[in-house]
Design an enzyme around this catalytic site. Structure first.
Site, PDB file in Angstrom:
ATOM      1  N   HIS A  25      16.701   0.682  -1.317  1.00 13.43           N
ATOM      2  CA  HIS A  25      15.739  -0.180  -2.011  1.00 13.43           C
ATOM      3  C   HIS A  25      16.297  -0.795  -3.298  1.00 13.43           C
ATOM      4  CE1 HIS A  25      15.722   3.533  -4.138  1.00 13.43           C
ATOM      5  NE2 HIS A  25      15.026   2.988  -5.119  1.00 13.43           N
ATOM      6  N   ASP A  26      17.497  -0.401  -3.681  1.00  7.91           N
ATOM      7  CA  ASP A  26      18.110  -0.946  -4.896  1.00  7.91           C
ATOM      8  C   ASP A  26      19.232  -1.931  -4.589  1.00  7.91           C
ATOM      9  OD1 ASP A  26      16.573   0.614  -6.618  1.00  7.91           O
ATOM     10  OD2 ASP A  26      18.014   2.270  -6.569  1.00  7.91           O
TER      11      ASP A  26
ATOM     12  N   ASP B 259      16.425  11.201  -8.233  1.00  6.17           N
ATOM     13  CA  ASP B 259      16.669   9.902  -8.862  1.00  6.17           C
ATOM     14  C   ASP B 259      17.459  10.009 -10.163  1.00  6.17           C
ATOM     15  OD1 ASP B 259      15.611   6.987  -8.892  1.00  6.17           O
ATOM     16  OD2 ASP B 259      15.122   7.689 -10.904  1.00  6.17           O
TER      17      ASP B 259
ATOM     18  N   ASP C 229       0.869  -1.804   6.051  1.00  7.17           N
ATOM     19  CA  ASP C 229      -0.442  -1.793   5.387  1.00  7.17           C
ATOM     20  C   ASP C 229      -1.531  -1.676   6.445  1.00  7.17           C
ATOM     21  OD1 ASP C 229      -2.658  -2.200   3.758  1.00  7.17           O
ATOM     22  OD2 ASP C 229      -2.456  -4.394   3.839  1.00  7.17           O
TER      23      ASP C 229
ATOM     24  N   ASP D 158       0.872   1.806   3.142  1.00  8.72           N
ATOM     25  CA  ASP D 158       0.151   3.032   2.784  1.00  8.72           C
ATOM     26  C   ASP D 158       0.531   4.208   3.687  1.00  8.72           C
ATOM     27  OD1 ASP D 158      -1.389   2.274   5.127  1.00  8.72           O
ATOM     28  OD2 ASP D 158      -2.492   0.909   3.803  1.00  8.72           O
TER      29      ASP D 158
ATOM     30  N   ASP E  72      -4.974  -4.466   1.990  1.00 14.98           N
ATOM     31  CA  ASP E  72      -4.822  -4.802   0.574  1.00 14.98           C
ATOM     32  C   ASP E  72      -3.421  -5.348   0.260  1.00 14.98           C
ATOM     33  OD1 ASP E  72      -3.309  -2.525   0.762  1.00 14.98           O
ATOM     34  OD2 ASP E  72      -4.317  -1.439  -0.858  1.00 14.98           O
TER      35      ASP E  72
ATOM     36  N   ASN F 181      -5.013  -1.158   5.507  1.00 12.38           N
ATOM     37  CA  ASN F 181      -6.370  -1.493   5.043  1.00 12.38           C
ATOM     38  C   ASN F 181      -6.477  -2.896   4.455  1.00 12.38           C
ATOM     39  OD1 ASN F 181      -4.985  -1.073   2.716  1.00 12.38           O
ATOM     40  ND2 ASN F 181      -6.479   0.324   1.790  1.00 12.38           N
TER      41      ASN F 181
ATOM     42  N   ASP G 186      10.839  11.509  -3.336  1.00 11.58           N
ATOM     43  CA  ASP G 186      11.696  11.065  -4.423  1.00 11.58           C
ATOM     44  C   ASP G 186      11.323  11.885  -5.654  1.00 11.58           C
ATOM     45  OD1 ASP G 186      13.429   9.199  -5.893  1.00 11.58           O
ATOM     46  OD2 ASP G 186      12.971   7.827  -4.240  1.00 11.58           O
TER      47      ASP G 186
END
Ligand code: GLC
Ligand code: CA
Length: 558
Positions: free
Chosen positions: A325-326, A199, A21, A29, A25, A23, A98
């Protein structure tokens, strides 16, 4: 076999929300990714797969796309994306995105129009069906729990979704819909993408009769993948898709493939360039969910990988992963507790990266990130984890037991922020991270590992460089895979062989030392996870300590 540009490449998956990240938040990004391209280049990465960065309500973390032509504001702008493409190109790296086209978000314009006019043209972009005797059209359970059918408000119809109800399935039988998707795919390719990770693509073919199946859970429903496995004809749709993706590199996420379909999927003229090898991961699939997931057994794990390798090399290449990521982190899943150490993690990485196929490294794997410690269900974000908790409670597990199940299996284990430094939030953000940082970050982070020549990170760099080295590139890319020492407890070993080279990769996953008899002389020790890089070999007896891995060049033998 014809050679392709991607055969000898090493890929890396970025989960943008958790990468870096810039910025404050709390959300990773595009700027963060751009700033780490040199880090990835130094690791030896050629292809970067970005998990979805399209506009999305993030019900399923971006796998619910509301606009295929827009970058999610959370991640940045289209200008920044173009900059990322240009910067990657400068470094001779490829970006793949993806491609989530089995379903979209319920906030997508198509679905909104379909809801507004359930008998109109856009309803036919989806599966709108009348119920049966006051029930949904069929008894399928979606992947994230509950029925696959959701009422279309104000009508007697339902729409179909295999994932969350906010992810309506797209009707691939409708040529208009397919044309829309192909147009979009080409639009991205023209921008300069090198291809896609595709996917849930096996799910695009439906049995339009939506027949019921025998219930397989307490909820009285049947897993929706039973329909996927029972229906024929996905091949025609995949060919149609392939024509529209030209020569792009495509890696399919394919589960539930029929036994003999591998050549059709990844052969010389297959539907995809490659598909992921999930054979090790599906070993711990529970019959009913995570709560009844079997424990991983080393011998079964070894056999599954060997079998997949032997089968695949007849036809093409698979993409090899330890985690994504799964999945929970591979170091926590595939290594027994005594091996969850830098040595064990290097060993696992060596096996995965030197198999035949395209290695995909998942962010954080290269520093040995492990599962996080989860203290309560509130700490999780993942929709699937919440469903699995519910399922576990339903069959009688206590709150604590269900939490333990989720801690072991949750997809959020892979989604915690990347650990860059030992500073606040592991250097991921100056704000509040969207998902908690794994408390291990103080010990496991890039900054610390940069400084240690023997760190997991520096070992991964050596490993990738070895795979791509002038001397060994050919044999690691095209060389045959041949298992060896399958009868030695705890040892995973194989040759990579061609006419000019015979490389032995041997690892001892056991708790005790192991000895193997070499079949020919050692010509060179290419790599070992011993700090001094040596091997312990007397005549033809090679001794492997617990968690030791070696990569040896042997005199060629039959
Ligand atoms: C794929 C993705 C997963 C997502 C699902 C639905 O399996 O990898 O993250 O939840 O598809 O799009
Ligand atoms: Ca940000």
């Amino acid at each position: 076999m014809g050679k392709k540009w991607w055969h000898d490449k090493v890929a890396y998956q970025i989960y943008p929300k958790s990468f870096l990240d810039t910025n404050g938040d709390g959300i990773g990004d595009l700027r963060g990714i751009i700033s780490k391209l040199d880090y990835l280049k130094k690791l030896g990465i050629d292809i970067i797969w970005l998990s979805p960065i399209y506009k999305s309500p993030f019900v399923d973390q971006g796998y619910d796309i509301a606009d295929y032509y827009a970058i999610a504001e959370e991640f940045g702008t289209m200008e920044e994306f173009d900059e990322l493409l240009a910067e990657a190109k400068k470094r001779d790296m490829h970006i793949i995105m993806d491609l989530v086209i089995n379903h979209c978000s319920d906030k997508h314009e198509w679905f909104q129009k379909a809801l507004a006019d359930p008998d109109g043209a856009f309803a036919d972009y989806f599966y709108f069906r009348k119920g049966k005797n006051g029930n949904p059209p069929s008894n399928y359970r979606s992947y994230f729990g509950g029925s696959c059918w959701e009422k279309v408000p104000g009508t007697d119809k339902y729409y179909f979704h295999m994932f969350a109800k906010e992810q309506p399935d797209l009707n691939w039988e409708n040529p208009k819909l397919r044309q829309e998707l192909y147009k979009m795919i080409n639009w991205w390719l023209e921008k300069g993408l090198s291809g896609f990770r595709i996917d849930a693509i096996i799910n695009i073919k439906k049995d339009l009769n939506f027949p019921d199946f025998a219930p397989d859970g307490k909820d009285g429903l049947a897993s929706c993948w039973k329909m996927v496995e029972s229906v024929d004809g996905v091949g025609e749709l995949l060919e149609d898709l392939k024509k529209s993706t030209f020569d792009a590199f495509t890696v399919g996420e394919v589960f539930n493939m029929k036994p003999d379909e591998l050549p059709e999927f990844i052969g010389e003229t297959g539907h995809f360039s490659t598909i992921f090898d999930f054979s090790a991961h599906t070993l711990t699939d529970g019959k009913h969910g995570w709560y009844d997931a079997p424990k991983l057994e080393f011998a079964k794990w070894r056999a599954a990988i060997i079998q997949a390798q032997l089968e695949t090399q007849k036809y093409g290449f698979k993409a090899n992963i330890i985690e994504n990521h799964d999945e929970p982190r591979g170091a926590s899943r595939f290594l027994p507790s005594y091996a969850q150490t830098p040595d064990g993690i290097k060993m696992l990485g060596t096996i995965s990266l030197l198999l035949r196929g395209i290695p995909f490294i998942y962010q954080g794997q290269e520093i040995g990130m492990r599962n996080a410690k989860w203290n309560s269900m509130e700490e999780f974000d993942d929709i699937s984890t919440k469903d699995q908790y519910h399922t576990a409670r339903e069959v009688g597990l206590s709150d604590q037991e269900a939490l333990e199940v989720c801690s072991r299996m949750s997809r959020d284990n892979a989604r915690t922020p990347m650990q860059w430094t030992s500073g606040e939030n592991g250097g991921f953000t100056k704000g509040t991270p969207w998902l908690k940082v794994n408390p291990l970050f103080k010990d496991v982070n890039v900054e610390a590992q940069e400084q240690h020549p023997d760190s997991v990170l520096n070992y991964y760099r050596k490993l990738v460089a070895l795979r791509k080295s002038d001397e060994l590139k050919e044999v690691f890319t095209y060389g045959e895979f041949l298992p060896e020492y399958e009868n030695v407890d705890g040892v995973m070993a194989f040759y990579r062989k061609d006419e000019s080279k015979c490389i032995l990769v041997a690892a001892n996953f056991g708790k005790d030392a192991a000895t193997i008899k070499l079949k020919s002389e050692i010509e060179k020790v290419w790599l070992s996870n011993r700090i001094d890089g040596t091997v312990d070999c007397e005549k033809d007896s090679l001794n492997l300590r617990s968690c030791e891995v070696v990569v040896l060049e042997l005199e060629n033998h039959k």
